[in-house]
Design a protein around this motif. Structure first.
Motif, short mmCIF file in Angstrom:
data_model
loop_
_atom_site.label_atom_id
_atom_site.label_comp_id
_atom_site.label_asym_id
_atom_site.label_seq_id
_atom_site.Cartn_x
_atom_site.Cartn_y
_atom_site.Cartn_z
N ALA A 114 -90.30 -32.08 -2.77
CA ALA A 114 -90.58 -33.51 -2.78
C ALA A 114 -89.30 -34.35 -2.66
O ALA A 114 -89.34 -35.59 -2.59
N VAL A 115 -88.15 -33.71 -2.63
CA VAL A 115 -86.89 -34.45 -2.45
C VAL A 115 -86.74 -34.75 -0.95
O VAL A 115 -86.64 -33.82 -0.15
N GLN A 116 -86.79 -36.04 -0.63
CA GLN A 116 -86.79 -36.45 0.78
C GLN A 116 -85.50 -37.22 1.14
O GLN A 116 -84.76 -37.69 0.27
N ASP A 117 -85.30 -37.35 2.43
CA ASP A 117 -84.20 -38.19 2.94
C ASP A 117 -84.51 -39.64 2.56
O ASP A 117 -85.61 -40.15 2.82
N ALA A 118 -83.58 -40.26 1.90
CA ALA A 118 -83.82 -41.64 1.47
C ALA A 118 -83.73 -42.63 2.63
O ALA A 118 -84.04 -43.83 2.47
N GLU A 119 -83.27 -42.17 3.80
CA GLU A 119 -83.12 -42.99 4.99
C GLU A 119 -82.20 -44.18 4.75
O GLU A 119 -82.43 -45.30 5.18
N ASN A 152 -78.47 -40.58 1.34
CA ASN A 152 -78.90 -40.09 0.02
C ASN A 152 -80.30 -39.47 0.11
O ASN A 152 -80.96 -39.54 1.13
N VAL A 153 -80.64 -38.87 -1.00
CA VAL A 153 -82.00 -38.30 -1.10
C VAL A 153 -82.80 -39.04 -2.14
O VAL A 153 -82.24 -39.68 -3.02
N MET A 154 -84.11 -38.91 -2.10
CA MET A 154 -85.01 -39.52 -3.09
C MET A 154 -86.17 -38.54 -3.40
O MET A 154 -86.38 -37.58 -2.68
N LEU A 155 -86.84 -38.86 -4.47
CA LEU A 155 -87.97 -37.98 -4.88
C LEU A 155 -89.28 -38.66 -4.54
O LEU A 155 -89.56 -39.77 -4.98
N ASP A 156 -90.04 -38.00 -3.74
CA ASP A 156 -91.34 -38.57 -3.36
C ASP A 156 -92.44 -37.74 -4.02
O ASP A 156 -92.73 -36.63 -3.59
N LEU A 157 -93.05 -38.27 -5.07
CA LEU A 157 -93.99 -37.48 -5.89
C LEU A 157 -95.45 -37.62 -5.45
O LEU A 157 -96.36 -37.20 -6.14
N ARG A 183 -80.55 -29.55 -0.38
CA ARG A 183 -81.32 -30.42 0.53
C ARG A 183 -80.35 -30.91 1.60
O ARG A 183 -79.30 -31.48 1.29
N ILE A 184 -80.64 -30.67 2.85
CA ILE A 184 -79.74 -31.11 3.93
C ILE A 184 -80.39 -32.28 4.66
O ILE A 184 -81.51 -32.18 5.16
N VAL A 185 -79.67 -33.37 4.65
CA VAL A 185 -80.17 -34.56 5.35
C VAL A 185 -79.61 -34.53 6.77
O VAL A 185 -78.42 -34.27 6.97
N ASP A 186 -80.46 -34.80 7.71
CA ASP A 186 -80.11 -34.79 9.14
C ASP A 186 -79.44 -33.49 9.55
O ASP A 186 -78.27 -33.47 9.99
N PRO A 187 -80.04 -32.42 9.42
CA PRO A 187 -79.40 -31.15 9.78
C PRO A 187 -79.17 -31.02 11.30
O PRO A 187 -78.37 -30.21 11.74
N GLY A 188 -79.88 -31.88 12.06
CA GLY A 188 -79.73 -31.78 13.51
C GLY A 188 -78.43 -32.39 14.04
O GLY A 188 -78.06 -32.19 15.19
N GLY A 227 -75.19 -32.31 9.23
CA GLY A 227 -75.91 -33.14 8.27
C GLY A 227 -75.21 -33.21 6.92
O GLY A 227 -74.16 -32.60 6.72
N VAL A 228 -75.84 -33.98 5.99
CA VAL A 228 -75.24 -34.14 4.65
C VAL A 228 -75.91 -33.14 3.69
O VAL A 228 -77.12 -33.07 3.59
N ARG A 229 -75.14 -32.42 2.97
CA ARG A 229 -75.68 -31.38 2.04
C ARG A 229 -75.82 -31.96 0.66
O ARG A 229 -74.90 -32.53 0.12
N HIS A 230 -76.98 -31.86 0.11
CA HIS A 230 -77.25 -32.39 -1.25
C HIS A 230 -77.73 -31.25 -2.14
O HIS A 230 -78.90 -30.90 -2.13
N PRO A 231 -76.87 -30.67 -2.96
CA PRO A 231 -77.37 -29.66 -3.93
C PRO A 231 -78.19 -30.39 -4.99
O PRO A 231 -77.72 -31.37 -5.58
N ILE A 232 -79.38 -29.97 -5.20
CA ILE A 232 -80.30 -30.62 -6.14
C ILE A 232 -80.51 -29.70 -7.35
O ILE A 232 -80.62 -28.49 -7.20
#
Lengths: 227, 485
Positions: free
Chosen positions: B56-61, B66-71, B130-135, B140-145
């Motif tokens: 549920a941890v998503q790209d915060a765009e 950053n990342v965000m939690l979408d529950l 969690r990797i944001v924009d891995p393409g 991309g940006v690496r986010h250890p959660i």
């Protein structure tokens, strides 16, 4: 009166025979069942004394045979066996009385006499006809209160006649009932005794009691008192 | 009164206790197993929910990627406590009050049991990347959660207790059914015992018959008891019957003898008699009395010979005597009677032999056998006696040429009062105790007595006796007798 004794124990038989004869009864003795049965069927007895344990044919068989052949002579059983059951069986089989060994000789004699009396339809031991009174226990005779002195045979003849009132009794019948079968039978013996008896009776009273019916026998006269 | 023991009750209690013990062990094992299984399932469920949280941890765009939690798509129990953080410690989402845990160095998932507000919780600490924009070309940006997720463990224990409860109830029902079934089966299985007892109950002193019921004979465990009972009772009945017959015969014999004596004396006293009559009567009475006395004497002799010692054996024989003397004495005694019947009584062969019998009894034995032989021999015939002996045994045979004995009679010949005639005719003068006494004498000494056919007629009586202590034994008794003399 004549009694048949069937007993295999010879000393006991000797004693019973002697005692019976001393009381004025005629006795025949058989020492086994076969001989006893034969005698009982051939001759007329006023009572039978029967031992149970006999060689050959048992006392029970002898009794059953007698009753089957419609012989109603009173039977007194002598037994050394225990147990009420056998007594009941015997009485049911047609015995009239029984005595257990060892018995009292006096009791045996009294019981035999009682059996004979009852078979003749008399319950008391004192017999009376007209003015004559006969005591079967004391064997004494009185006429009009006076006691008579009779010989044993005379007494026995009188007793027999009293037991059969109004009936004609032949000399043969008297012989059979008064004497043991070993004795020699002479009818003139009876005649002599009757004559003596008549004389003694007449001396005491008035009317003659014993009638003579020619070729038929003797009869005790009807009591005079009877209308 | 001693306490009674019930095999049925013991058996049932034993089976039930065993069943209960195994049920308890089963429940313990089941409880452990259930706890293990439930914990595994619990952990798996923690893991799955934690993974869903990670998912549920998503790209915060946003600008910083950053990342965000979408529950929205995640279902979380209301008791559950969780916290999702990014690498900088920024809280992405939480619920409840999950405690802080030290992040493990390895980054492997870790389970922790912690009390939260008095409730036992189990937490899972999960590390995910969690990797944001891995393409993108830079990868991309690496986010250890870090995800911390826990739920109360009470649920696990509830399940375990439920399982225990289920097994306990099942066990209780099973115990009840087992007990009822066992009572029924045992009662059915033991019915042959009751039938046997009922049959045995019916035995009394007048009726010794005993037929073990078929059910008892069919039962393997009861068969030996049933058969032993049958055999023992049959033996007892035989011996009881023998005793009863003896008593009844003895009574009959004595009563007859007494009846004779009594009637003889009563006949004598019926009236006054002459001296000669009294003398004759008394002589006869004395004879009758002598006969009664002899009957009693013989009965007492038989009783003495058959008397057993306390340990049940026929008393040790301490005497011994010469059988030859006894034979010779009895031949001398019978001589007069034999001459009367013109019977030739001869001892054909004889040996000196000692037997373990009292000299009185040995004489009784020989004279009884001889008397029988002479009594049953026809006038003018003969009786022959032979004696043999070896180291251990002494034989005495007495032959006659009389009428012989039927097979039927021979079987009962040694029974007291048996006379070969159902009426027990006493004409022969015997009481029927002679041969019983002979057998009792022989058996007491450990020997035997038999009767066989003689040719062409008559019988042979064969007495077999053990020799009395040859050598020192006989020497001793001989010296004792020498001392007596």
């Amino acid at each position: 009166m004549r009694v048949l004794l069937i007993e295999d124990e010879h000393r006991l038989a000797e004693n019973i025979v002697a005692a019976l004869r001393e009381t004025g009864l005629a006795v025949d003795h058989a020492s086994d069942g076969e001989a006893g049965s034969h005698l009982a069927e051939q001759r007329v007895y006023d009572a039978i004394v029967l031992d149970l344990m006999l060689p050959g044919k048992s006392g029970q068989c002898v009794l059953q045979d007698l009753r089957r052949k419609k012989l109603h002579t009173p039977v007194l059983i002598l037994t050394a066996q225990e147990g009420k059951e056998s007594v009941v069986n015997l009485l049911n089989a047609g015995a009239d009385d029984y005595l257990g060994k060892p018995f009292d000789l006096g009791e045996l004699l009294a019981r035999i006499k009682a059996l004979i009396r009852r078979a003749k339809g008399v319950a008391t031991p004192i017999l009376a006809v007209s003015d004559l009174e006969l005591n079967t226990v004391q064997q004494s005779v009185r006429r009009r209160g006076r006691s008579l002195d009779l010989s044993p045979t005379e007494y026995r003849i009188l007793e027999y006649l009293i037991h059969r009132p109004r009936a004609v009794v032949s000399q043969q019948e008297l012989l059979e009932h008064l004497y043991d079968f070993e004795w020699e039978h002479h009818s003139n013996v009876i005649e002599a005794h009757i004559s003596n008896l008549r004389r003694k009776l007449n001396a005491a009273g008035s009317e003659p009691l014993i009638e003579t019916l020619r070729h038929r026998g003797y009869r005790l006269r009807e009591p005079a008192a009877t209308p | 009164m001693t306490e009674t023991i019930s095999i049925t009750r013991r058996l049932i209690v034993t089976v039930l206790v065993l069943e209960l013990l195994s049920a308890i062990s089963l429940i313990v094992v089941v409880a452990f197993h259930e706890r293990h299984v439930q914990l595994k399932a619990f952990d798996a469920s923690l893991f799955a929910t934690a993974e869903m949280l990670a998912g549920a941890v998503q790209d915060a765009e946003d600008e910083a990627d950053n990342v965000m939690l979408d529950l929205r798509e995640v279902q979380i129990g209301k008791d559950a406590a969780f916290r999702v953080e990014d690498e900088r410690g920024r809280l992405l989402g939480s619920n409840g009050e999950p405690p802080d845990f030290e992040v493990s160095a390895s980054g492997a998932p870790v389970f922790r049991n912690v009390d939260v507000r008095g409730r036992a919780y189990r937490f899972l600490v999960l590390h995910r990347l969690r990797i944001v924009d891995p393409g993108k070309p830079d990868g991309g940006v690496r986010h250890p959660i870090t995800i911390v997720y826990g739920t109360p463990v009470a649920h696990v224990w509830h399940e375990v207790l439920e399982a225990i409860r289920f097994y306990a109830i099942a066990t209780a029902i099973l115990l009840g059914v087992t007990a009822a079934l066992m009572i029924w089966l045992l009662r059915k299985g033991l019915s042959p015992v009751y039938e046997l007892a009922y049959e045995a109950e019916r035995i009394n002193s007048s009726d010794w018959r005993f037929d073990a019921p078929a059910s008892a004979k069919r039962t393997v465990e009861l068969q030996p008891l049933a058969l032993a009972l049958e055999a023992a009772l049959a033996r007892l009945q035989r011996s009881f019957e023998q005793q009863r017959r003896f008593t009844s015969d003895a009574a009959h014999e004595l009563k007859t003898d007494v009846a004779i004596v009594k009637s003889s004396l009563q006949l004598l006293s019926m009236r006054k008699r002459t001296i000669e009559e009294y003398i004759r009567g008394l002589t006869l009475s004395l004879g009758d009395f002598t006969r009664l006395e002899s009957t009693v004497q013989k009965m007492l002799t038989l009783a003495r010979l058959e008397q057993r010692t306390e340990n049940g054996s026929l008393g040790a024989v301490s005497h011994s005597c010469s059988l030859r003397d006894a034979v010779e004495d009895s031949v001398n005694q019978i001589k007069a009677f034999a001459e009367l019947k013109v019977i030739d009584v001869q001892i054909e062969s004889t040996v000196e032999a000692r037997v373990p019998i009292d000299s009185r009894d040995a004489f009784l034995l020989c004279s009884n056998i001889l008397l029988n032989a002479v009594q049953h021999s026809p006038d003018g015939s003969a009786v022959r006696i032979t004696m043999n002996a070896d180291e251990q045994t002494v034989w005495l045979t007495v032959k006659d040429w009389g009428e012989g004995i039927s097979e039927q009679d021979r079987r009962h010949l040694f029974e007291p009062f048996y006379r070969g005639d159902p009426s027990r005719s006493r004409k022969s003068g015997g009481t029927g105790l002679g041969l019983s006494i002979c057998r009792a004498v022989c058996e007491r000494a450990g020997g035997t007595i038999e009767i066989a056919d003689n040719t062409p007629s008559g019988v042979v009586v064969i007495v077999t006796l053990p020799a009395a202590g040859l050598g020192c034994g006989s020497g001793l008794s001989a010296s004792l007798e020498a001392q007596k003399l």
